[in-house]
Design a protein around this motif. Sequence first.
Motif, PDB file in Angstrom:
ATOM      1  N   SER A 298      43.888  34.125  32.775  1.00 49.10           N
ATOM      2  CA  SER A 298      43.093  35.174  33.411  1.00 49.10           C
ATOM      3  C   SER A 298      42.852  34.866  34.882  1.00 49.10           C
ATOM      4  CB  SER A 298      41.770  35.360  32.675  1.00 49.10           C
ATOM      5  OG  SER A 298      40.989  34.189  32.774  1.00 49.10           O
ATOM      6  N   GLU A 299      43.506  33.838  35.396  1.00 52.90           N
ATOM      7  CA  GLU A 299      43.341  33.476  36.796  1.00 52.90           C
ATOM      8  C   GLU A 299      43.726  34.663  37.689  1.00 52.90           C
ATOM      9  OE1 GLU A 299      44.728  29.966  39.882  1.00 52.90           O
ATOM     10  OE2 GLU A 299      45.679  30.107  37.931  1.00 52.90           O
ATOM     11  N   HIS A 300      42.909  34.927  38.692  1.00 54.89           N
ATOM     12  CA  HIS A 300      43.140  36.013  39.655  1.00 54.89           C
ATOM     13  C   HIS A 300      43.106  37.398  39.010  1.00 54.89           C
ATOM     14  CE1 HIS A 300      44.077  32.853  42.447  1.00 54.89           C
ATOM     15  NE2 HIS A 300      45.097  32.460  41.713  1.00 54.89           N
TER      16      HIS A 300
ATOM     17  N   ALA B  79      38.457  36.834  35.387  1.00 52.96           N
ATOM     18  CA  ALA B  79      37.995  35.674  36.156  1.00 52.96           C
ATOM     19  C   ALA B  79      36.861  36.072  37.095  1.00 52.96           C
ATOM     20  CB  ALA B  79      39.155  35.068  36.930  1.00 52.96           C
ATOM     21  N   HIS B  80      36.999  37.211  37.759  1.00 54.88           N
ATOM     22  CA  HIS B  80      35.980  37.656  38.707  1.00 54.88           C
ATOM     23  C   HIS B  80      34.637  37.885  38.012  1.00 54.88           C
ATOM     24  CE1 HIS B  80      34.233  39.493  42.243  1.00 54.88           C
ATOM     25  NE2 HIS B  80      33.857  40.515  41.491  1.00 54.88           N
ATOM     26  N   LEU B  81      34.664  38.445  36.805  1.00 58.49           N
ATOM     27  CA  LEU B  81      33.432  38.724  36.072  1.00 58.49           C
ATOM     28  C   LEU B  81      32.934  37.534  35.259  1.00 58.49           C
ATOM     29  CD1 LEU B  81      34.100  42.376  34.831  1.00 58.49           C
ATOM     30  CD2 LEU B  81      32.763  41.621  36.817  1.00 58.49           C
TER      31      LEU B  81
ATOM     32  N   THR C 161      32.871  35.918  25.966  1.00 58.56           N
ATOM     33  CA  THR C 161      31.540  35.922  26.557  1.00 58.56           C
ATOM     34  C   THR C 161      31.627  36.354  28.015  1.00 58.56           C
ATOM     35  OG1 THR C 161      31.694  33.599  27.204  1.00 58.56           O
ATOM     36  CG2 THR C 161      30.717  34.074  25.037  1.00 58.56           C
ATOM     37  N   MET C 162      30.513  36.871  28.516  1.00 62.31           N
ATOM     38  CA  MET C 162      30.424  37.256  29.927  1.00 62.31           C
ATOM     39  C   MET C 162      29.003  36.968  30.405  1.00 62.31           C
ATOM     40  SD  MET C 162      31.185  40.967  31.706  1.00 62.31           S
ATOM     41  CE  MET C 162      29.779  41.800  30.967  1.00 62.31           C
TER      42      MET C 162
ATOM     43  N   ALA D 285      24.606  38.100  39.096  1.00 62.40           N
ATOM     44  CA  ALA D 285      24.864  38.962  40.250  1.00 62.40           C
ATOM     45  C   ALA D 285      26.225  39.646  40.175  1.00 62.40           C
ATOM     46  CB  ALA D 285      24.744  38.156  41.543  1.00 62.40           C
ATOM     47  N   ARG D 286      27.218  38.992  39.567  1.00 66.33           N
ATOM     48  CA  ARG D 286      28.563  39.589  39.457  1.00 66.33           C
ATOM     49  C   ARG D 286      28.586  40.805  38.542  1.00 66.33           C
ATOM     50  NH1 ARG D 286      31.590  34.316  37.447  1.00 66.33           N
ATOM     51  NH2 ARG D 286      29.573  34.180  36.422  1.00 66.33           N
TER      52      ARG D 286
END
Length: 137
Positions: free
Chosen positions: A10-12, A16-18, A33-34, A38-39
């Motif tokens: 899931s890189e990039h 990954a961002h979340l 999981t998440m 702030a993201r």
Amino acid sequence: MTNRADSLSSEHTLLAHLGIEIVEASGTRVVATMPVDARTHQPMGLLHGGASVALAESVASIGAYLSVADQGLTAVGLEINANHLRGVRAGTVTATATPIHQGRTTQVWQIDIADEQGRAVCTSRCTLAIIPMPAGS
């Protein structure tokens, strides 16, 4: 149960961002999981509904893909709906996806997202198209 989460990069990506982490992954069940931070917040400081939907579509897509990848196929989203049931300000949410229908050309997955106390945060249903794997994938 087979756990193929280690084979998924899931890189990039949005995952990954979340901060989405795949905990368990097979063609019949995906758990991820998440963080709620702030993201993933909306301006009022609550978990953004769009972040929940991104999590839901991600786990459904991974499960559908894993169920057909050995046939040279992949899955792409056609439709998703979500009911946001409870606000969350902090912590971690967990999504569990299971198939309702796994057909030759479409799949439908049920996704339930819960907070750290196991309370329902969001329930979603995602329909995916099963297509040939694009060249170069």
